[in-house]
Design an enzyme around this catalytic site. Structure first.
Site, mmCIF file in Angstrom:
data_model
loop_
_atom_site.group_PDB
_atom_site.id
_atom_site.type_symbol
_atom_site.label_atom_id
_atom_site.label_comp_id
_atom_site.label_asym_id
_atom_site.label_seq_id
_atom_site.Cartn_x
_atom_site.Cartn_y
_atom_site.Cartn_z
ATOM 1 N N ASP A 219 0.857 -1.161 0.000
ATOM 2 C CA ASP A 219 0.000 0.000 0.000
ATOM 3 C C ASP A 219 0.912 1.236 0.000
ATOM 4 O OD1 ASP A 219 -2.381 1.642 0.455
ATOM 5 O OD2 ASP A 219 -1.657 1.817 2.518
ATOM 6 N N ASP B 102 -0.110 5.181 1.080
ATOM 7 C CA ASP B 102 -0.309 6.104 2.200
ATOM 8 C C ASP B 102 -0.303 5.360 3.528
ATOM 9 O OD1 ASP B 102 -0.637 8.642 0.849
ATOM 10 O OD2 ASP B 102 -2.529 7.869 0.087
#
Length: 221
Positions: A13, A15
């Site tokens: 991922d 953020d």
């Protein structure tokens, strides 16, 4: 922490996992929430790890077009890159990985993802899955399944790095193993998965087939 486990690929991922853009994102979303009369304190925790259009759609605000609002938010977020920084050790760790063995899998649109990665100095991977690439966003597993497919591996042979509940659920649903990154967590998260606060103590070793294992000599857990 995954002692003896070999992985065909690592799926990250963005953020909260390889970079911290929380301050910038929350500035933009706070303004949006205030304009729509929402309770900011209760609303902000819901924005992380999901696509903007799905976050907005879940509110069921009368007269609000989730797609149009998400596009407007994208423009606002693209203009606010102040304070975006890498998670500790992430840059060096990503640079140590075989280029064909990792991907960024983000709920952010590609344009915003590239801007934030540049602001934080995160290397751009050879392959990235972003919001535009899937019909269903996290917590659906589609993004991780697509990333594995594009890398030519099975999701069950991948290690997903995630920070948010929606992303963790997506990783679990894909059949991958999950590593939780806690660097941006304000409160401890209850999770059955291995968890690290930074990448500083992580290294990898690769076998003759290119499969990767977390280097136990530098294992922080």
């Amino acid at each position: 922490m995954f002692v003896g486990r070999k992985f065909a690929a690592f799926l990250f991922d963005m953020d909260g996992t390889v970079l911290n853009s929380i301050a910038a994102a929350e500035r933009v979303w706070t303004h949006w929430a205030n304009c729509h009369g929402l309770d900011v304190a209760s609303f902000l925790p819901t924005i992380h790890g999901r696509r903007a259009r799905e976050t907005i759609a879940a509110l069921k605000l009368p007269g609000v077009d989730p797609v149009a609002e998400a596009d407007a938010l994208l423009k606002a977020e693209a203009d606010d890159l102040e304070g975006i920084v890498p998670i500790a050790g992430a840059v060096a760790f990503l640079q140590s990985l075989p280029p064909e063995r990792w991907a960024i899998v983000t709920s952010a649109p590609r344009e915003l993802a590239l801007l934030r990665m540049a602001a934080a100095g995160i290397p751009v991977p050879a392959m990235m899955v972003s919001a535009e690439d899937v019909t269903r966003g996290k917590p659906a597993p589609d993004c991780f399944l697509l990333a594995a497919k594009r890398l030519g591996v099975e999701a069950r042979d991948c290690l997903v790095f995630e920070d948010a509940p929606a992303g963790i659920a997506a990783g679990e649903a894909s059949g991958a193993s999950v590593m939780v990154i806690s660097a941006t967590h304000v409160h401890p998260m209850r999770t059955p998965h291995a968890s690290i606060a930074s990448y500083d103590a992580l290294g990898i070793a690769t076998d003759d087939s290119g499969w990767m294992v977390i280097d136990r000599q530098r294992d922080a857990a």
